[in-house]
Structures are given as C-alpha cells and as structure tokens.
Design an enzyme around this catalytic site. Structure first.
Site, mmCIF file in Angstrom:
data_model
loop_
_atom_site.group_PDB
_atom_site.id
_atom_site.type_symbol
_atom_site.label_atom_id
_atom_site.label_comp_id
_atom_site.label_asym_id
_atom_site.label_seq_id
_atom_site.Cartn_x
_atom_site.Cartn_y
_atom_site.Cartn_z
ATOM 1 N N HIS A 1 0.695 -1.792 -0.040
ATOM 2 C CA HIS A 1 -0.033 0.095 0.235
ATOM 3 C C HIS A 1 1.084 1.053 -0.358
ATOM 4 O O HIS A 1 0.594 2.147 -1.169
ATOM 5 C CB HIS A 1 -0.844 0.123 0.705
ATOM 6 C CG HIS A 1 -2.009 1.051 1.074
ATOM 7 N ND1 HIS A 1 -1.217 2.444 1.935
ATOM 8 C CD2 HIS A 1 -3.000 1.917 0.297
ATOM 9 C CE1 HIS A 1 -2.040 3.235 1.975
ATOM 10 N NE2 HIS A 1 -2.802 2.456 1.184
ATOM 11 N N ARG B 1 31.755 -7.316 -20.824
ATOM 12 C CA ARG B 1 32.594 -7.259 -21.583
ATOM 13 C C ARG B 1 33.420 -7.960 -20.033
ATOM 14 O O ARG B 1 32.423 -8.441 -19.709
ATOM 15 C CB ARG B 1 33.677 -5.661 -20.643
ATOM 16 C CG ARG B 1 34.966 -6.031 -21.073
ATOM 17 C CD ARG B 1 36.073 -4.332 -20.090
ATOM 18 N NE ARG B 1 35.453 -4.690 -19.293
ATOM 19 C CZ ARG B 1 36.307 -2.794 -18.279
ATOM 20 N NH1 ARG B 1 36.676 -1.789 -19.213
ATOM 21 N NH2 ARG B 1 36.717 -3.327 -16.593
ATOM 22 N N GLY C 1 39.185 1.297 -25.849
ATOM 23 C CA GLY C 1 39.063 1.557 -23.961
ATOM 24 C C GLY C 1 39.988 2.927 -24.206
ATOM 25 O O GLY C 1 41.813 2.378 -23.896
ATOM 26 N N SER C 2 40.055 4.372 -24.033
ATOM 27 C CA SER C 2 41.041 5.212 -24.333
ATOM 28 C C SER C 2 41.580 5.032 -22.792
ATOM 29 O O SER C 2 43.092 5.903 -22.900
ATOM 30 C CB SER C 2 40.434 6.367 -24.439
ATOM 31 O OG SER C 2 39.192 6.914 -23.821
ATOM 32 N N CYS D 1 34.716 3.222 -25.619
ATOM 33 C CA CYS D 1 33.825 3.317 -24.557
ATOM 34 C C CYS D 1 34.826 4.638 -22.858
ATOM 35 O O CYS D 1 34.372 3.700 -22.109
ATOM 36 C CB CYS D 1 33.345 1.716 -24.047
ATOM 37 S SG CYS D 1 35.351 0.655 -23.849
#
Length: 813
Positions: free
Chosen positions: A439, A597, A720-721, A770
C-alpha cells in the site's frame, strides 16, 4: 433482424440496470457502471481468458442498482448530505467524525428483504457447486474504481474466509458502509468525484486456499521505472492481504516478457523477502483470519518455484494483451494472484489497469542526483526514483496521524488506506515492512512521493524531529542519510532530438539502474562491466566458491556460507547471480546490442574479494600483470573463467537474450585471442553460433599495430581510451607525479586511434569507444566522428549533451 438484435441488447442492458445481483460470468469490462471495476474485470477474465488457460475463481456481484436501491428505499441520501455539508478533508479530526457518522448510519439501516433474498440465492448456488457454507471472499468494487487514471484500490473493505449466509450478508453490509471510510472520502474529494455519484458493488468470490500456500501481487510493468517489457511478481506465504497492506517483506521476481513469449525462461531477478508472518484462516477462533509466524526454514526459501513464476508472468502477458486490445492502447496491469494449497493450482483473483507509470509523460525525462556524500543510516526497497528531505515524524498508530505536519517525512511500521489523508502532504515515506507492491509503495508512486519500504528498523533508527534525506535515485536500494544533503533535479525534453549516423551507446555497470536508463535515447550498451556485479552482489572470489571446503580464511568462509545459504552448490551462486544481473542489463536494452566485457580485475583486486588472497599472487605492478585475457586460459584460473562462461551461456540460451555481445579485455596478441576463443568454446560459447559475436578491447599498442591480425580473430573492437592513453604515453595514471601528462587529446593518442579506426574499416569490422574522454571533451568526440567511428559509448548523464554535439559535428562534417 438488426432491429431484433438491438431490442435484445436493450433488454439485456435494462435487466442489468435493474438486477440486484449478477453472476461474474454474465458481466464484462463494459459493465463497470453496473458492478464496478473489480467485478467487471473478474467477469471479463472468466469469459474471455479462461479459454486461454487463465484460472479465475467464480462468484457473483451485487450491483450499483442494489446499492442505490438500498440508499433510496431507506431515504439515506438527505441524511448523508447533511453529514457531509460541514466536511473538511484537510482537517483530520473533522474527516474522522464525518466518516464515523456516515458509516454508523449505513450499518444501522437494514438491507431491503428482496436484496437479502437475491444475495441468498446466489450464495446458495455457489454452495451447491463447492459445498455447504462454502468459504468466500467479500470485496468492495466502486463504480469509479480501477479506472485507467484513478486507483480506488483498498479504499473500501475486504473480508476473507466468510462462511454461511449470515456472514455473507453481514460482510456485504459492512462493504456498503465502507464507501464512507475516511480514506475513501478523502480520495474522492481530492480527485473531484461526487460522493453521491459513486455507487458500490460487492463481489462474492470463492476463496482460493492460499492460507495453505502463497499469494501476492504482480504488475505487467516495472513499477519504479515504467519499463514496459518486464513483469514484476511479489510473493509471500498465506492470504494476500499482508502483501497488499505491506505487513510482510515479500519475495520479488522480475521476468522479461518479449523472450518469455518466445518460449524462453527469462527470470531476470529473484530477491528473497523475509516473509516473517502469514495470514491464515482462524479455524474455530473468534475472527475470520489471523496472522501467525512463518518457520525460519520457510522464510529462507522462495515462496514460488521457477515454473510457477513463469506461469504467472505468462498470465500477466495474456491479461495485459487482452486489455490493451480491448482499449486500443497499451494497458499495463496490476494483478493479484493466489496459489491453492490443497490443489497446488494458481489463480488470478483480481486485475485492474496500472495507474501511475502508464500516465507519466514519455517526452520529459526527470532525474534526481545526490550531490553530496553522507553516511547511510538506513536502507530498504526504493519506490520511485526521486529524493525527498525534511524532518522525520515517527508515528506507530493511525490514531496519531493528526500529529503529522505537512512537509515532514512519515516514518512508520506500515501504512494502510487509513493513513492516506496525511500521506499526500509528506515529503517522503519510510516504513519497516512492505515490498514494492504494498500500500505505501502504491500510494507514494501515485502521489509522486519518494518512499523506502521494508527497512526493518526505521522506527527505531530514526527519531521525530531528525533532519534526513531519503534517496530513491541510486537504484533499487533506497538510502536514508542524516541531514539535508544537496541534490539536483534535471528535466530533459526528449522531443525533436536529432538522429545521428554515429551510434550513441551507454556505459552501464549497475543492473539496478539499467531499466531506468532505457528512457534516455540510445542505440544500446557499449560497455557493460562485470566488475561492479562481482564486487557488490557476488562479493566472493570464484575459486573460493569452487574450493569452499579448502578455504583457510575462517571469516571469509563464514561470510560466503551466509551469502550462499540458498545454494547447495556454491559455484551455482556465482553463475546464477552473474546471469541474472547481466541478463537484466541485456533485457533492459533488448533487442539493441549490449556489449559485455568479461571480467578485468587485476590480481590485487581479485585478492580483495572474499577468500581471494588464497588464490592470487602478489604482483609488483598488477596494472600490467595477470589480468584480462591472460587469466582465462591459465590453469590457475581457468575454472573461475568457466563460471563466467556458464553464466553468459545462460543469458543467451535460457533467457533468449542473443543481443548480448561478449568482449575480451587486455588481449596482448592475436594468438592469445585464439586461445581465449578456444576456452570459451570449451564452455559452450562458440563464436558465430546462434549469432554470438565476440569483440576485443583495443587498449594496448599491440591491438593497434596488429589490428589487421586481430580483425581475423574477433568481430569488432572497442577502444578503451584510459589504458590506451596510459600505455601509449608510458605513464601510470594512478601516479600523482605524472598525472598532469595524462591526456587522451595528445597527438600520439589521437593518431593511434585514427589508425585503428582506419584498419577496422578496411577489414569491415565494427569499432567503437567506451572510454571517458568523449564524455569529458566535446572536441575529442568531434575528432572521433570525423574519423568515422561507428559508435561512442557515454556515461548516462552525458548522453543528451554529447548527442547534440555529435549531431552538430556530423552536420558540419
């Protein structure tokens, strides 16, 4: 012939208009004016959905005409109007006095004899079918109830385990009087319904013996986020009133509807509730029902098995599809179910349109974000995605609600409709008990108030007058902080956003946030990390689960035993939890691609998991050590990686979420890539089989220099910088001494990225990014667009801002 048919239809309507009682199988959804929303819906399901396998208990309904006949023949309207002439619903004392007088007047007035006889005939017909003095549920059903934009659920009374004609007549009379409960009066007044235009029907339905089994509530939509492709099911032992009222913390299950309809078994989440009490028949007692304690062994088990969860979810789909077709628009449903402990059968006992998420604007995205960190003093199940703050007001009894001041935070054990007059003016609600379908949760959603339910000890931890912040904006776990923390509210208009050639994807690590993130425009998930799930939900090292009996760390062993109490096989805990959490992310964005990944912990991070130190080496430089691909085929970790593979196979094969793409991190050479693919295939994940694609992270200079060879091994690349910048510039990004040199915009890094994009295009491989850089630097995002990258994956809070910049860059290009 047509005229004759019209006359027959007119006669049918006239007979319904003047009938005192109608069987459920004679009414349908068009008959709300005659029997109210609840009863009309039961009749609709009995007539239309029983043939599709949905089981609904039979019964009958007194009509709206019967209610008005009762009011008219006794001359009650003028006397009731006199009572309500002085009504002020904002004055709690005044509201209580008016309600009590109106109910007393109704109860002191006898039913007309012909109404008593009509009820008697219908109840006796039920007894002929089910046995003498058969047990029934007697429920109120208002003619303004269960409308798509207003929920009167719980405003009037319900009586369970009613036996014998005398009990049925008394319960029907009590239901008639309950049209004037305080909460019903307040709700009608606030929603603009005339007290004398609304009539009441009473449903008398054969009881399902869920007192001997379980019952609950389910929604064909996620109640917090409005995600329409999930069914949420709650379950507890005994009769369903405890779940509805929030007296118990029930189990929760989340099922993905699109692949369920294709025959898969997509149970995305299973949360065990404490289920401390259950409502049962009061056999030989003074009351109809009573609450008893549940045995600890039963509390630690789920109230439903997987086949039952899937059957209920299937029924939710059937019911939703039927009502959507009948109304010509998407109609998510709020459904009550019960399991008969004698026959083992499942039944649907109520269904009504959901009234909160279905009414929300789809063109404006409103989000809340905590700007300060604080100590978490209390947690529970979050309701909604908002933040509220103010002074706490602890109230343990509904008789004390007049103490509540507008703007305070209501803290109590649980709520029922008697609390509604003050709930509307609360800045937040916190309860000890209840789940997401109780509720307090339903009313909080409807009123747009943040709530945290099922906290367990809120009324002892929090004190009246204490300033607190209630956050439901951090996933499905709601958090209470001391003090008034700073937070921000963002409103984004989703209309007229441009479409870009470059795919705009999101980085998602927390499955609790995934369903809510789908409202942000996106083309899928560019990076779903396993590390968050393993650290926060699994917590244990995979090998510690496989070799539990050989663990040397006694404390870790104790904690793992607690975590895995429901699992005989400890490794199954890892597989099930990882599959459910990754499955939730994949389902949230289905059928768009979700790139997952595989685990990329470093050895020191693995060692910090429960039981991990026994299985991990001590490395001088874990950043460049035993991580990513090199672990997967190593004899010292191969068994741990196999558990990951089994979980991912379950997501694709059992849940049907074939939009999931797997990605291998920190893969140093093409030969290593082949070894990983062989290891995956040995565990049932074969690249190309059932559409399985496998990407590689491009985060090492070798990935760029040998991109042509990596293209022969993998289906795509994701840059993947962070690691690529670190390794291209030869610096440790964690070292403060050289941190100022870390910059993805450095020409060496940009040339490296431009080269790998060109090579990927040459070999017809997908390539995205990414890392953090495109979110932080708009000029870096423009550079990627100019180089022709396929996709850019952002943190969710950067998507809209950067989407506009990318659209501009593409237009200028």
């Amino acid at each position: 012939m047509l005229e004759k048919r019209r006359n027959q239809e007119t006669d049918r309507l006239l007979s319904k208009e003047q009938a005192l009682v109608l069987p459920f199988n004679a009414v349908g959804i068009a008959d709300i004016p005659f029997v109210g929303g609840k009863n009309a819906s039961l009749g609709e399901m009995i007539q239309e959905l029983r043939p599709k396998g949905v089981k609904v208990p039979t019964g009958f309904a007194t009509t709206a005409y019967a209610y008005r006949y009762f009011i008219t023949t006794a001359g009650l309207e003028a006397r009731l109007r006199k009572i309500f002439a002085a009504l002020d619903v904002e004055d709690v004392d005044n509201l209580q006095q008016c309600g009590k007088k109106a109910r007393s007047l109704m109860l002191e007035t006898r039913f007309p004899l012909d109404l008593q006889e009509a009820i008697a005939r219908s109840y006796q017909a039920l007894c002929q079918e089910y046995g003498e003095d058969t047990d029934v549920a007697v429920r109120s059903s208002a003619t303004a109830e269960d409308l798509p934009d207003a929920s009167f659920a719980g405003q009037q009374e319900t009586y369970l385990n009613v036996h014998g004609l005398k009990g049925v007549l008394e319960s029907c009379h009590q239901c008639f009087a309950s049209i004037f409960t305080d909460r019903a009066i307040s709700y009608r007044q606030l929603r603009g319904f005339d007290h004398f235009e609304v009539a009441l029907s009473v449903g008398v339905q054969k009881m399902v013996r869920s007192d001997l089994a379980s019952s609950g509530v389910m929604f064909s939509i996620d109640t917090e986020t409005g995600f329409k492709d999930a069914a949420l099911i709650t379950a507890a032992y005994g009769l369903g009133e405890n779940v509805v009222q929030g007296a118990v913390n029930p189990d929760e299950y989340l099922v993905f509807k699109p692949t369920l309809k294709k025959g898969y078994k997509p149970i995305l989440q299973k949360h065990l509730g404490s289920k401390e009490i259950k409502m049962v028949y009061d056999q030989g007692g003074m009351k109809l029902t009573k609450n008893v304690s549940v045995l600890p062994s039963e509390r630690n088990q789920f109230a439903l098995n997987e086949d039952e969860i899937l059957q209920l979810a299937n029924w939710a789909c059937i019911i939703e599809d039927h009502y959507s077709q009948a109304r010509g628009m998407d109609t998510p449903m709020d459904i009550e179910w019960a399991k008969d402990g004698i026959t083992g059968e499942l039944f649907i006992i109520q269904a009504r349109p959901e009234t909160v998420q279905s009414q929300k604007s789809k063109t404006v995205l409103k989000s809340y974000k905590i700007k300060e960190k604080g100590e978490v003093i209390l947690t529970g199940r979050s309701v909604g995605e908002m933040i509220g703050q103010g002074k706490a007001r602890v109230i343990l009894d509904a008789n004390q609600i007049n103490l509540f001041q507008p703007g305070e935070i209501l803290v109590t054990n649980r709520t029922d409709p008697d609390w509604e007059p003050i709930m509307k003016s609360a800045s937040a609600i916190v309860t000890n008990a209840g789940g997401r379908t109780c509720h307090a949760a339903i009313i909080a959603r409807e009123m747009g108030i943040p709530a945290i339910v099922g906290c367990g000890n809120a009324t002892t931890v929090l004190q009246t007058g204490q300033e607190i912040t209630v956050s439901c904006a951090e996933g499905e776990t709601g958090k209470v902080y001391p003090g008034l923390l700073k937070f921000q509210i963002q409103e984004l208009t989703l209309e007229n956003l441009p479409r870009t050639r470059t795919k705009i994807m999101m980085n998602v690590g927390n499955p609790e946030e995934a369903l809510g993130l789908t409202a942000i425009p996106n083309d899928g998930v560019g990076l779903a990390r396993m590390e968050f799930i393993i650290t926060n939900h699994i917590k244990a090292h995979p090998l510690a689960l496989l070799y539990f009996d050989q663990l040397e760390d006694e404390l870790a062993k104790y904690k793992i035993a607690e975590l895995t109490a429901q699992y005989e096989n400890k490794a199954e805990f890892f597989i099930a939890q990882l599959a459910q959490d990754i499955g939730t992310i994949a389902a949230a964005f289905y059928p768009k691609p979700v790139i997952v990944r595989l685990s990329d912990f470093k050895s020191n991070e693995y060692a910090n998991l429960l039981g991990g130190r026994q299985f991990e080496p001590k490395e001088e430089n874990p950043m460049l050590g035993w991580r990513g691909a090199s672990r997967y085929y190593d004899p010292h970790y191969r068994e741990g990686f196999a558990l990951e593979c089994q979980a991912m196979k379950r997501v694709r094969d059992e849940m049907g979420l074939t939009n999931m793409i797997l990605m291998v991190p920190f893969c140093r050479t093409p030969e290593e890539g082949k070894r990983v693919l062989e290891e995956m295939a040995a565990n049932g994940l074969v690249k190309g089989e059932n559409g399985l694609e496998v990407y590689v992270m491009c985060e090492l200079p070798s990935n760029v220099v040998l991109a042509d060879e990596f293209s022969q091994v993998f289906d795509g690349f994701s840059i993947g910088s962070n690691d690529l910048t670190q390794l291209t510039l030869g610096l440790d990004r964690d070292s403060e001494l050289v941190a100022h040199l870390f910059d993805e915009r450095n020409q060496a890094v940009k040339r490296t990225i431009a080269k790998v994009i060109a090579t990927a295009k040459q070999f017809n491989r997908k390539i995205g990014i990414c890392g953090q850089a495109p979110s932080d630097y708009p000029e870096f995002a423009r550079f990627l667009v100019q180089e022709g990258i396929d996709s850019i994956s952002f943190n969710p809070d950067s998507v809209i801002k950067t989407l506009l910049e990318i659209a501009a860059a593409e237009g200028n290009g």
